[in-house]
Each structure stands twice: as structure tokens, then as C-alpha cells.
Design a protein around this motif. Structure first.
Motif, PDB file in Angstrom:
ATOM      1  N   GLY A  20      26.313  -8.411  -7.601  1.00  0.00           N
ATOM      2  CA  GLY A  20      25.038  -8.773  -8.217  1.00  0.00           C
ATOM      3  C   GLY A  20      23.852  -8.623  -7.290  1.00  0.00           C
ATOM      4  N   ILE A  21      23.965  -7.746  -6.290  1.00  0.00           N
ATOM      5  CA  ILE A  21      22.864  -7.516  -5.345  1.00  0.00           C
ATOM      6  C   ILE A  21      21.964  -6.444  -5.941  1.00  0.00           C
ATOM      7  CG2 ILE A  21      22.237  -6.873  -2.999  1.00  0.00           C
ATOM      8  CD1 ILE A  21      25.126  -7.704  -2.192  1.00  0.00           C
ATOM      9  N   THR A  22      20.726  -6.784  -6.166  1.00  0.00           N
ATOM     10  CA  THR A  22      19.866  -5.953  -7.003  1.00  0.00           C
ATOM     11  C   THR A  22      18.939  -5.016  -6.238  1.00  0.00           C
ATOM     12  OG1 THR A  22      18.212  -7.706  -7.076  1.00  0.00           O
ATOM     13  CG2 THR A  22      19.850  -7.674  -8.836  1.00  0.00           C
ATOM     14  N   ASP A  23      18.861  -5.165  -4.924  1.00  0.00           N
ATOM     15  CA  ASP A  23      17.965  -4.300  -4.145  1.00  0.00           C
ATOM     16  C   ASP A  23      18.605  -3.927  -2.820  1.00  0.00           C
ATOM     17  OD1 ASP A  23      16.224  -5.661  -6.125  1.00  0.00           O
ATOM     18  OD2 ASP A  23      14.657  -4.492  -5.164  1.00  0.00           O
ATOM     19  N   MET A  24      18.112  -2.865  -2.204  1.00  0.00           N
ATOM     20  CA  MET A  24      18.678  -2.304  -0.985  1.00  0.00           C
ATOM     21  C   MET A  24      17.558  -1.742  -0.117  1.00  0.00           C
ATOM     22  SD  MET A  24      21.244   1.034  -0.750  1.00  0.00           S
ATOM     23  CE  MET A  24      22.626   0.266  -1.573  1.00  0.00           C
ATOM     24  N   ARG A  25      17.772  -1.788   1.178  1.00  0.00           N
ATOM     25  CA  ARG A  25      16.897  -1.067   2.095  1.00  0.00           C
ATOM     26  C   ARG A  25      17.721  -0.048   2.855  1.00  0.00           C
ATOM     27  NH1 ARG A  25      13.302  -3.289   7.326  1.00  0.00           N
ATOM     28  NH2 ARG A  25      12.581  -1.206   7.936  1.00  0.00           N
ATOM     29  N   ILE A  26      17.233   1.186   2.930  1.00  0.00           N
ATOM     30  CA  ILE A  26      17.833   2.188   3.797  1.00  0.00           C
ATOM     31  C   ILE A  26      16.758   2.661   4.774  1.00  0.00           C
ATOM     32  CG2 ILE A  26      19.591   2.859   2.120  1.00  0.00           C
ATOM     33  CD1 ILE A  26      17.998   5.353   1.472  1.00  0.00           C
ATOM     34  N   TYR A  27      17.191   3.041   5.959  1.00  0.00           N
ATOM     35  CA  TYR A  27      16.238   3.265   7.042  1.00  0.00           C
ATOM     36  C   TYR A  27      15.834   4.726   7.192  1.00  0.00           C
ATOM     37  CZ  TYR A  27      16.827  -1.583   8.151  1.00  0.00           C
ATOM     38  OH  TYR A  27      16.825  -2.955   8.068  1.00  0.00           O
ATOM     39  N   LEU A  28      16.558   5.599   6.514  1.00  0.00           N
ATOM     40  CA  LEU A  28      16.227   7.016   6.443  1.00  0.00           C
ATOM     41  C   LEU A  28      16.534   7.472   5.015  1.00  0.00           C
ATOM     42  CD1 LEU A  28      18.044   8.198   9.704  1.00  0.00           C
ATOM     43  CD2 LEU A  28      15.579   7.902   9.440  1.00  0.00           C
ATOM     44  N   PRO A  29      15.907   8.534   4.552  1.00  0.00           N
ATOM     45  CA  PRO A  29      16.198   9.015   3.199  1.00  0.00           C
ATOM     46  C   PRO A  29      17.548   9.733   3.142  1.00  0.00           C
ATOM     47  CG  PRO A  29      14.459  10.330   4.202  1.00  0.00           C
ATOM     48  CD  PRO A  29      14.766   9.236   5.169  1.00  0.00           C
ATOM     49  N   ASP A  30      18.619   8.949   3.091  1.00  0.00           N
ATOM     50  CA  ASP A  30      19.987   9.459   3.084  1.00  0.00           C
ATOM     51  C   ASP A  30      20.311   9.989   1.682  1.00  0.00           C
ATOM     52  OD1 ASP A  30      22.904   9.219   2.556  1.00  0.00           O
ATOM     53  OD2 ASP A  30      22.968   8.578   4.647  1.00  0.00           O
ATOM     54  N   VAL A  31      20.492  11.292   1.581  1.00  0.00           N
ATOM     55  CA  VAL A  31      20.670  11.930   0.277  1.00  0.00           C
ATOM     56  C   VAL A  31      21.925  11.412  -0.421  1.00  0.00           C
ATOM     57  CG1 VAL A  31      21.108  14.125  -0.888  1.00  0.00           C
ATOM     58  CG2 VAL A  31      19.372  13.990   0.905  1.00  0.00           C
ATOM     59  N   GLU A  32      23.007  11.225   0.337  1.00  0.00           N
ATOM     60  CA  GLU A  32      24.253  10.754  -0.266  1.00  0.00           C
ATOM     61  C   GLU A  32      24.077   9.348  -0.847  1.00  0.00           C
ATOM     62  OE1 GLU A  32      28.957  10.012   0.939  1.00  0.00           O
ATOM     63  OE2 GLU A  32      27.584  10.929   2.383  1.00  0.00           O
ATOM     64  N   ALA A  33      23.423   8.484  -0.090  1.00  0.00           N
ATOM     65  CA  ALA A  33      23.188   7.124  -0.577  1.00  0.00           C
ATOM     66  C   ALA A  33      22.280   7.135  -1.799  1.00  0.00           C
ATOM     67  CB  ALA A  33      22.573   6.271   0.529  1.00  0.00           C
ATOM     68  N   MET A  34      21.227   7.948  -1.764  1.00  0.00           N
ATOM     69  CA  MET A  34      20.278   7.969  -2.875  1.00  0.00           C
ATOM     70  C   MET A  34      20.911   8.558  -4.134  1.00  0.00           C
ATOM     71  SD  MET A  34      16.837   8.819  -0.691  1.00  0.00           S
ATOM     72  CE  MET A  34      15.635   8.561  -1.980  1.00  0.00           C
ATOM     73  N   ASN A  35      21.769   9.550  -3.971  1.00  0.00           N
ATOM     74  CA  ASN A  35      22.481  10.065  -5.142  1.00  0.00           C
ATOM     75  C   ASN A  35      23.423   9.018  -5.725  1.00  0.00           C
ATOM     76  OD1 ASN A  35      21.402  12.664  -5.538  1.00  0.00           O
ATOM     77  ND2 ASN A  35      22.626  13.497  -3.868  1.00  0.00           N
ATOM     78  N   ALA A  36      24.048   8.230  -4.844  1.00  0.00           N
ATOM     79  CA  ALA A  36      24.939   7.162  -5.325  1.00  0.00           C
ATOM     80  C   ALA A  36      24.167   6.093  -6.083  1.00  0.00           C
ATOM     81  CB  ALA A  36      25.694   6.546  -4.156  1.00  0.00           C
ATOM     82  N   LEU A  37      22.875   5.955  -5.788  1.00  0.00           N
ATOM     83  CA  LEU A  37      22.045   4.941  -6.436  1.00  0.00           C
ATOM     84  C   LEU A  37      21.499   5.375  -7.791  1.00  0.00           C
ATOM     85  CD1 LEU A  37      20.045   3.739  -3.322  1.00  0.00           C
ATOM     86  CD2 LEU A  37      21.515   2.287  -4.717  1.00  0.00           C
ATOM     87  N   ARG A  38      21.642   6.620  -8.157  1.00  0.00           N
ATOM     88  CA  ARG A  38      21.069   7.113  -9.414  1.00  0.00           C
ATOM     89  C   ARG A  38      21.581   6.304 -10.604  1.00  0.00           C
ATOM     90  NH1 ARG A  38      18.461  12.047  -9.280  1.00  0.00           N
ATOM     91  NH2 ARG A  38      18.708  13.255  -7.353  1.00  0.00           N
ATOM     92  N   GLY A  39      20.642   5.864 -11.433  1.00  0.00           N
ATOM     93  CA  GLY A  39      20.998   5.180 -12.662  1.00  0.00           C
ATOM     94  C   GLY A  39      21.498   3.764 -12.497  1.00  0.00           C
ATOM     95  N   THR A  40      21.488   3.238 -11.257  1.00  0.00           N
ATOM     96  CA  THR A  40      22.001   1.882 -11.038  1.00  0.00           C
ATOM     97  C   THR A  40      20.952   0.819 -11.284  1.00  0.00           C
ATOM     98  OG1 THR A  40      21.387   1.870  -8.689  1.00  0.00           O
ATOM     99  CG2 THR A  40      23.594   2.699  -9.263  1.00  0.00           C
ATOM    100  N   GLY A  41      19.665   1.178 -11.198  1.00  0.00           N
ATOM    101  CA  GLY A  41      18.594   0.195 -11.310  1.00  0.00           C
ATOM    102  C   GLY A  41      18.347  -0.576 -10.035  1.00  0.00           C
TER     103      GLY A  41
END
Length: 650
Positions: A20-41
Motif C-alpha cells: 500500500g505504498i503510494t509514492d516513490m523517489r528515484i535518484y536517477l531516471p532509471d528506465v527499467e524502474a519507470m517502465n515498471a511503474l507504468r499504469g500503477t498510479g
């Protein structure tokens, strides 16, 4: 992520969702992480690496390329909220922060990306004179310039806050209880009379004091890091770490003595990271081990009450690494105790068309006692505004019958803001100005000039964090079935939508499945209209599946926004409800089913835009002097004597 044994990015995103963790911080624009976040809200802070700031400061084209590569391909599928321009910059490179923020802002605007705010993440030593908190002031002029830019754009200041480092650096004067939100210490501020019972609040308020002195009192703080290590150094134990983090989650919904109300906070960090440099504590800030088991038991939604938030700022803290762990937990507070929603997802509209209603101060107390964190009022009611001071309740403030007056001239709008906004903000947490409510006919021509004039007046008064919009009826949409076919009926709405896209303001929409159901019970089932199970409707154009009418209606608005070239404008549902008496389908059971369903649902939002949706239930009270159909007098959650019309879980 600084570890050689950490889970895959997709596993990490799943772990966020399962907890139930609704937000995240990443320290660089990691493409793999951002693709994993698609559609998650999941809301996201994306960092700009410290070592490229000099290039982005000197070359607007480089900033545009960074946005084109790291933001544009992902929004809106990835819910990017903030861009952190550098992390804990110090020394001469601090001179790059302001021009990079300016260049990133320009690049976002040129790419028609709205709602994404550029800021910077600062160490607490940007503030000096942190005791008492009211003495806080920025240590260097560059921070004053940064603060003023944030005030003009409505972006928050990102602050990394660590009572842990303050405590281990000064145990003689700071008790462990005070540092970890435990009882036993009371510290008054002699300048303001405010009383502090924990170090976190004192640090936050010293940063707010610095913002005040920089002429940026309207800037909010987002705590972009805060945590406590569980091993590796002085006072770093599992018990103390759990106490701090759990108490942060519990406490942050209350805000600080200077700024009561919720504060958005990111807990550092998701995992223990075995390759982080520095002190041994640096490898032990995680809430989870790399195998995804918890380091200590933690309730991310504290007693079902709220997830959290908190703000921190002020004392000198030990030096942190410029680039920290990649993933950070964000615990964002919800509005109703039982609802799995994110920050301020549910508010309640406060109408006053009755001759037997409680006093304004009693009403505000009722909101607070029920944990209702959002309110809408339909004109600048000074008694209500004064009662809201320091309550932390987020407010939609309507302009009442002043639409044509505000459209007529910028000086009229300036006078309105001077009289009705400036005397109350920030003590009253005004979020949006509703420039007109369900305006129809020729008066619609006044909406856009009035919004423009109000925006100009807000900006010139240093109140850029307050967004001006308008509240529309659902009939501004035509072709609402299937949802993907939604389009604005009239040209004026396209102009408004594009303007909102340029300012980052949401569209306020009054959405009533009740009236749709009442008008067409043959084709719309009661269950579908009231969030009850039993109906599934598929949109043939995009394959999305709908299990309730509310989602279908909201997504029709999103479809219309996209067709108006304003796809990044978010929708805030400024009214929604169901009557408990007075007409067809109006019963206590149906009203309770709808409103409880809405409260429980908004944390998930819609198939087209998953994530949290901000919505305001209409209305707080049954109002015996409302005109029109008898149902109009029976939308209240409460009777005028403050007893509930039906049981509902806030």
C-alpha cells in the motif's frame, strides 16, 4: 540502487503495491524502474543527477533533451509529480540549481507537460538559527532566490530531514524521546508561543520560518527523505528505527505547530543496501532486507487511519551522500480513516442553505473529529474561513456570484484576492479557487477571462501555489458512452482545458451517477451506479473494463481533455453524492452504499487513470432551504444537529 543483491525493479514495484505504498523517489531516471511503474498510479519524484547540472544550467537545449528523454516518454502512464534538480548540492555548484530549475520548467512547458513540478532536494544545513524554530533563516542568498521561484511556480521545497543525525550529534541537549516522537519533552518557542513535543516538528517549522523570511510563505515542504538506521552505529537499533518510522507515519498527518495538516514525506529507504559508501549506518536505513522481508514490523497505514506524510526541516545534520538509494518509500496520507486512499483523496462540500445549521466553528470541529481533510465552500464566507485557520483542512474556495466582476478587469480580480485570499493564506490551506460553479449560457464566456485574471492576481501576490479553475457539470461532455468517446460539447471548454494545461491546475468536475441512473434506470443498474458488484462494462475502443458508473463518467472527462490537447490536466471531482430521501432511488441504504463506496474507491481511481483521485462528497448537511427537487435537501451526510444520517466510515 546501491547493492548487489537487490530485487528486480518489477519486483520492487510489486512490493510497493502489496504494502500500500503510494509514492516513490528515484535518484536517477532509471528506465527499467519507470517502465515498471507504468499504469500503477504510484506518485514519483525523479532526480536529476548532480553531475549534469552544470550542463543543464548553461544550455536550455540540454534541459529540453533531458525532459524529452526522461519525462515525455513516460507521462501520464507514470505519475511523475516532482523533478528533484540535484540532491543536497553544496558549495559552488549551488549556483547551478536556479538556472536548471528555470530551464527544466521551460522545457516542461514547451513539451505541454503540466502537473510536474521542478524543485531541488536540500540538506537541512541550508537553514541557520534553527533554535527556536521561528528564528530559522536561509544560510545563503541562492536559497532565497530558489524559494521565490518555487513560490511563483507553485512547486514545493524538497527537504531531506534526519532527526537521527541531530540527536547523535547533540545527545546532551536532545533526548531520544524527543527525537523519536515519544512523550516526555516539551519545548516552547519564546517568539511565537508554539510548543514542540518532538524534534521533527521543530526542524520543519524552522524551514517554514526561513521560507517566510525569504518572501515565500506560500511554498509547501515535501520531506524527500527521513529515516533512522537499524544497525551500524550510535543509537542505530531495530527497536529505535521502528519507533521513529512508525511514529513518523502516525504523526505526520497532524502537521506541525506552525503548519498543522498533512505533510508529504518519503521514508528513507526501501532496502538495506550493502554497497553504499560511508558510515555503516548508511547500509542500514532500509525498511526491508533485499529478500523483501521486513527489517521490523511496520504498519504503513497506521491503524487503518492514514498512510503518512510529514515535513521536516531545520537543524544541522550529519553529511549524507549526494546520491542515495534508488527507491524510497512514500507514505501519503488519506482523508478518511478506513479508506485506502492517498493524500486528501476525500473532502466534503459544506453548503449553508439552511436555517438550523451549526455554527461555522462547530462545523470545522466536526470535520476534524471525523478526520475529514478537505472542504469546499461556495463563497468567501469569512466566518468559515476564520474557523478554518490552522486546521490544515484543504479548501476549495468558490468565488460565489462574482464571475462577471472578476472577468471584467484584472484590478477587480486583484481586489478580490486581496480581500478574500491573502488575509487567510497560508493559515487556511486554500488549494483551489473555483471560478464559477456549473456556469451555463452566455455566462460561460466569462469563465476563461475570470480564471486568467484570478491567476494573475494570485501570482502577483506570491500565491502561485493556489490553482484557479472552474467547476463544471457533467453535461459539458457529449458522447459519454463509451467513456473513450467523451468530447467537450462546446468550444469554450477546449479553451479552458488548454489554459488549465498551461497552469498545472486541475479541472473541477461535479459528477453525479445518481442523476444518470435516475434518468435512465432501464439501461443503468442500481448496483453499477452505487459501486455494488454485479455489472461489468467494456469500452470497445480501448478494452478498459468498468465495474461502476462513477469511473466511466470520470474517464469520459479524461477522454474529452485528451481530445482538447489537455491530456495532462487532472480531474478533481468537486461534487459527488447521493440523496437519502425525496425522490426516485433516494434512500438511506442507497446513499450509504454510494458514499461509502466512493470513499473506499477513490484510492484506486479509474481504469484510464489509476492511482488516487481527489473527490469531494456533496454534502455535509441536509439543508432545508435549498431550492428545487426535494432530493436537493437530502444529500447530507449529517443532520443539522450533527448526528449522522446513516453510519459511514471516515
Amino acid at each position: 540502487m546501491i547493492g548487489n543483491d537487490l530485487p528486480s525493479k518489477s519486483d520492487v514495484v510489486q512490493l510497493y503495491k502489496s504494502n500500500g505504498i503510494t509514492d516513490m523517489r528515484i535518484y536517477l531516471p532509471d528506465v527499467e524502474a519507470m517502465n515498471a511503474l507504468r499504469g500503477t498510479g504510484i506518485g514519483l519524484i525523479v532526480g536529476v543527477a548532480n553531475d549534469i547540472l552544470i550542463d543543464l544550467a548553461a544550455n536550455p537545449a540540454s534541459a529540453a533533451s533531458w525532459v524529452d528523454a526522461n519525462v515525455k516518454p513516460f507521462v501520464p502512464a507514470v505519475n511523475i509529480k516532482y523533478i528533484a534538480v540535484g540532491n543536497e548540492i553544496s558549495g559552488e555548484p549551488t549556483q547551478n540549481i536556479l538556472p536548471v530549475m528555470q530551464n527544466i520548467n521551460a522545457a516542461l512547458a514547451a513539451a505541454s507537460i503540466t502537473g510536474v513540478k521542478a524543485s531541488t532536494a536540500v540538506k537541512l544545513d541550508v537553514v541557520t538559527n534553527t533554535f527556536p524554530p521561528s528564528a530559522g533563516v536561509f544560510a545563503a542568498p541562492y536559497m532565497t532566490a530558489v524559494a521565490k521561484l518555487l513560490a511563483s511556480t507553485g512547486a514545493p521545497l524538497l527537504a531531506n530531514i534526519y532527526p537521527y543525525f541531530a540527536y547523535i550529534g547533540n545527545k546532551k541537549d536532545i533526548s531520544l524521546n524527543y527525537a523519536t516522537f515519544q512523550a516526555g519533552t516539551t519545548v516552547p518557542d519564546p517568539n511565537t508561543g508554539l510548543v514542540y513535543t518532538n524534534l521533527f516538528d521543530a526542524m520543519v517549522d524552522s524551514v517554514y520560518a526561513a521560507l517566510d523570511k525569504a518572501g515565500a510563505a506560500g511554498v509547501s515542504i515535501v520531506v524527500s527523505e527521513s529515516g533512522w538506521p537499524s544497525a551500524g552505529g550510535d543509537s542505530a537499533t531495530i527497536d529505535i528505527a521502528r519507533t521513529y518510522v512508525q511514529n513518523l507515519i502516525k504523526h505526520a498527518k497532524k502537521g506541525t505547530p506552525k503548519r498543522p495538516g498533512v505533510i508529504e514525506t518519503y521514508v528513507f529507504a526501501m532496502f538495506n543496501e550493502n554497497q553504499k559508501p560511508g558510515e555503516a549506518t548508511e547500509q542500514n536505513f532500509g525498511a526491508f532486507y533485499p529478500n523483501k522481508t521486513a527489517v521490523y514490523p511496520i504498519n504503513f497505514q497506521y491503524s487503518g487511519e492514514f498512510s503518512t506524510d510529514g515535513k521536516l526541516a531545520g537543524t544541522t545534520m550529519a553529511r549524507r551522500q549526494g546520491v542515495a538509494s534508488m527507491l524510497t518509500i512514500a507514505l501519503i496520507i488519506g482523508a478518511f480513516a478506513s479508506a485506502p486512499t492517498t493524500v486528501q483523496s476525500i473532502g466534503v462540500c459544506y453548503g449553508v442553505l439552511g436555517n438550523n445549521l451549526p455554527s461555522r466553528s462547530e462545523v470545522v470541529q466536526l470535520y476534524k473529529s471525523k478526520g475529514i481533510n478537505g472542504m469546499r465552500i461556495y463563497y468567501p464566507d469569512k466566518e468559515a474561513l476564520n474557523a478554518l485557520r490552522n486546521s490544515g483542512i484543504g479548501l476549495i474556495l468558490d468565488v460565489g456570484d462574482q464571475l462577471s466582476y472578476l472577468a471584467a478587469s484584472s484590478s477587480n480580480a486583484a481586489a478580490w484576492v486581496r480581500d478574500n485570499v491573502k488575509p487567510y493564506y497560508p493559515a487556511v490551506n486554500i488549494k483551489y479557487i473555483a471560478v464559477g460553479n456549473e456556469v451555463e449560457g452566455g455566462a460561460t464566456n466569462s469563465i476563461l477571462p475570470a480564471i486568467r485574471n484570478v491567476n494573475s492576481a494570485l501570482a502577483s501576490s506570491g500565491l502561485g501555489a493556489i490553482k484557479a479553475s472552474t467547476a463544471v457539470k457533467f453535461d459539458v461532455i457529449s458522447n459519454s458512452y463509451p467513456p473513450s468517446a467523451g468530447v467537450f460539447r462546446d468550444a469554450y471548454m477546449k479553451d479552458i482545458a488548454r489554459y488549465l494545461a498551461s497552469t498545472g491546475a486541475p479541472l473541477l468536475a461535479n459528477v453525479y451517477p445518481y442523476f444518470a441512473y435516475r434518468g435512465n434506470p432501464r439501461d443503468i443498474s442500481l448496483n453499477y451506479a452505487t459501486f455494488r458488484p454485479g455489472t461489468t462494462v467494456r469500452d470497445p475502443n480501448n478494452g478498459l473494463t468498468y465495474t461502476n458508473l462513477f469511473d466511466a463518467m470520470v474517464d469520459a472527462v479524461y477522454a474529452a481533455l485528451e481530445k482538447a490537447s489537455a491530456g495532462n490536466v487532472k480531474v478533481v471531482v468537486s461534487e459527488s453524492g447521493w440523496p437519502s430521501a425525496g425522490g426516485f432511488g433516494a434512500s438511506v441504504d442507497n446513499a450509504r452504499a454510494y458514499n461509502q463506496g466512493l470513499i473506499d474507491h477513490v484510492g484506486r481511481a479509474t481504469p484510464k487513470r489509476p492511482g488516487a483521485l481527489e473527490a469531494y462528497i456533496f454534502a455535509m448537511f441536509n439543508e432545508n432551504q435549498k431550492n428545487g427537487d426535494p432530493t436537493e435537501r437530502n444529500f447530507g451526510l449529517f443532520y443539522p444537529n450533527k448526528s449522522p444520517v446513516y453510519p459511514i466510515r471516515f
